[in-house]
Structures are given as structure tokens and as C-alpha cells.
Design a protein around this motif. Structure first.
Motif, PDB file in Angstrom:
ATOM      1  N   ASN A 189     -30.033  63.553  44.968  1.00  0.00           N
ATOM      2  CA  ASN A 189     -30.653  64.108  46.172  1.00  0.00           C
ATOM      3  C   ASN A 189     -30.704  65.615  45.955  1.00  0.00           C
ATOM      4  O   ASN A 189     -29.666  66.263  45.854  1.00  0.00           O
ATOM      5  N   GLN A 190     -31.902  66.135  45.836  1.00  0.00           N
ATOM      6  CA  GLN A 190     -32.044  67.575  45.558  1.00  0.00           C
ATOM      7  C   GLN A 190     -32.297  68.308  46.875  1.00  0.00           C
ATOM      8  O   GLN A 190     -33.275  68.034  47.566  1.00  0.00           O
ATOM      9  N   VAL A 191     -31.404  69.210  47.221  1.00  0.00           N
ATOM     10  CA  VAL A 191     -31.458  69.872  48.530  1.00  0.00           C
ATOM     11  C   VAL A 191     -31.136  71.362  48.385  1.00  0.00           C
ATOM     12  O   VAL A 191     -30.598  71.792  47.360  1.00  0.00           O
ATOM     13  N   GLU A 192     -31.461  72.118  49.429  1.00  0.00           N
ATOM     14  CA  GLU A 192     -31.064  73.527  49.443  1.00  0.00           C
ATOM     15  C   GLU A 192     -29.543  73.609  49.355  1.00  0.00           C
ATOM     16  O   GLU A 192     -28.847  72.973  50.143  1.00  0.00           O
ATOM     17  N   CYS A 193     -29.053  74.370  48.401  1.00  0.00           N
ATOM     18  CA  CYS A 193     -27.585  74.484  48.288  1.00  0.00           C
ATOM     19  C   CYS A 193     -27.211  75.769  47.563  1.00  0.00           C
ATOM     20  O   CYS A 193     -27.693  76.053  46.467  1.00  0.00           O
TER      21      CYS A 193
END
Ligand code: A2P
Length: 198
Positions: free
Chosen positions: A61-65
């Protein structure tokens, strides 16, 4: 998005049929055309709903981080389900249209650790991500910075400095207001869009 629609306008969005979209992706995986399949920008709720119907779990899951949006809740959920978390905007996307750009690389904790360690703020932000256990996807158009951003594997932030990151006040930089409308489109508020993870 509606077929043929251009632009991130709420009225151009249609509710996504995740189960059937995911089934199509699983078919690509099963046929060997894709070695892994994953998702992006899924909240814990959206990921949980998908896992309920998936026969192949998303690999990632690629998310803002980044240090000022650490995704604590989603990280725990991903870990508990064996879904790898990957961070986009790991430097806070300085030099882009994003509001609050520069907040990551100028954050006092990041600059303090950089000073103590003789590293750049960008290296510290990336190393923090690796030590948290997620992958980081920094972008640069400058060779020197690309090299700098790779130079994060043979050193680590010691515990006494690493703990300082947990004190950082959290805020999402990309809130996605442009996807939200009171009456048009599937998301009425930013809370709806992120299922409360805001
Ligand atoms: P540039 O392409 O001029 O190097 P993110 O990966 O978080 O989205 O951030 C991308 C932005 O960060 C780009 O604007 C890029 O600018 C800038 N950037 C990439 N690496 C560095 C670095 N080491 N120091 C400062 N800014 C960087």
C-alpha cells in the motif's frame, strides 16, 4: 474518473468498484502478467474492505509517509495483515505545489538530527523511513541529490535521536480537498475520503 473526464474535479469522480477492479488485477497476477499487485492511498478501512474480498492480498500500500505524517494507525494495520507500506513524498515534496512543502526538511527534529549526524535533512528523513520499516520513494531531477538520497544504507539514527521523531506533531500534507464536494462525487468531506485518518 468518468470516461473522458479531465482534471481532479469531484464531479468527474465515480465510486470505484473495488471488488471487481481487484478481481481483474488478480487475474493479471494469476496469469503471470503481473509479479505483484498492490494499492495506493488506501486507508485502513479501504484496505480492510479489500482484504475481505481478496484472494490475493495486495503486496503493498503506497501512501504519503514522512516524519510529519507517519501513518501510525495504517502502519500497524498493514503490519498486522502482511501488507508492505511504501512511502510516497518521503521528503514532503519540496519544490512542488503541495501546501506545507518544506515542512519535512525544515522540521527542527529533522534538522537537529541532521546536524548531530553530519547528514543532510533529506538523508535523515529517508533513513527514518527505512528504520521505521517502510520503503521510501524520493524523487529528484538532480544527479547529486539522487546520489545523496541513496547514501542512507550504511549508517543509522541512534535510539536517543530516533525517539525524537515520535514527538513530532502530525499533519497530512496532501489532504485531497480537490476530490471532495458537499453534493458532487463520492466524497463529501476529507474525513470521508480518508475514512477518518486525517
Ligand atoms: P529536485 O528534483 O529539484 O531535486 P518527494 O520525493 O518527497 O516527492 O520530493 C521531491 C522533491 O524533493 C523534488 O522537488 C526534489 O527537487 C526535491 N529533492 C529531492 N531530493 C532532495 C534532496 N536530497 N534535498 C533537497 N531536496 C530534494
Amino acid at each position: 474518473m468518468k470516461k473522458g473526464a479531465a482534471g481532479y474535479k469531484p464531479e468527474n469522480l465515480i465510486p470505484a468498484d473495488m471488488p471487481s477492479t481487484w478481481r481483474a488485477m488478480e487475474a493479471l497476477y494469476d496469469s503471470g502478467m503481473a509479479r505483484a499487485i498492490g494499492v495506493s492511498n488506501f486507508s485502513s478501512k479501504k484496505l480492510g474492505d479489500l482484504l475481505d474480498v481478496a484472494s490475493v492480498s495486495p503486496a503493498v500500500n503506497q501512501v504519503e509517509c514522512h516524519p510529519i505524517w507517519q501513518q501510525t494507525k495504517l502502519r500497524e494495520f498493514c503490519n498486522s495483515k502482511g501488507v508492505h507500506l511504501s512511502g510516497w513524498s518521503p521528503l514532503g515534496s519540496p519544490g512542488t505545489w503541495i501546501k506545507g512543502k518544506g515542512d519535512v526538511l525544515n522540521h527542527p527534529v529533522v534538522t537537529l538530527v541532521a546536524k548531530e549526524m553530519g547528514k543532510t535533512p533529506a538523508q535523515v528523513a529517508l533513513r527514518w523511513g527505512l528504520q521505521m520499516g517502510h520503503s521510501v520513494l524520493p524523487k529528484s531531477t538532480h544527479e547529486a541529490r539522487i546520489r545523496e538520497n541513496f547514501d542512507v544504507f550504511d549508517w543509522s539514527i541512534p535510539d536517543d535521536l530516533f525517539t525524537k521523531f515520535s514527538e513530532i506533531e502530525q499533519k497530512r500534507l496532501v489532504r485531497g480537498e480537490y476530490f471532495v464536494h458537499r453534493t458532487l462525487g463520492p466524497f463529501k468531506t476529507v474525513e470521508d475520503l480518508w475514512d477518518g485518518e486525517i
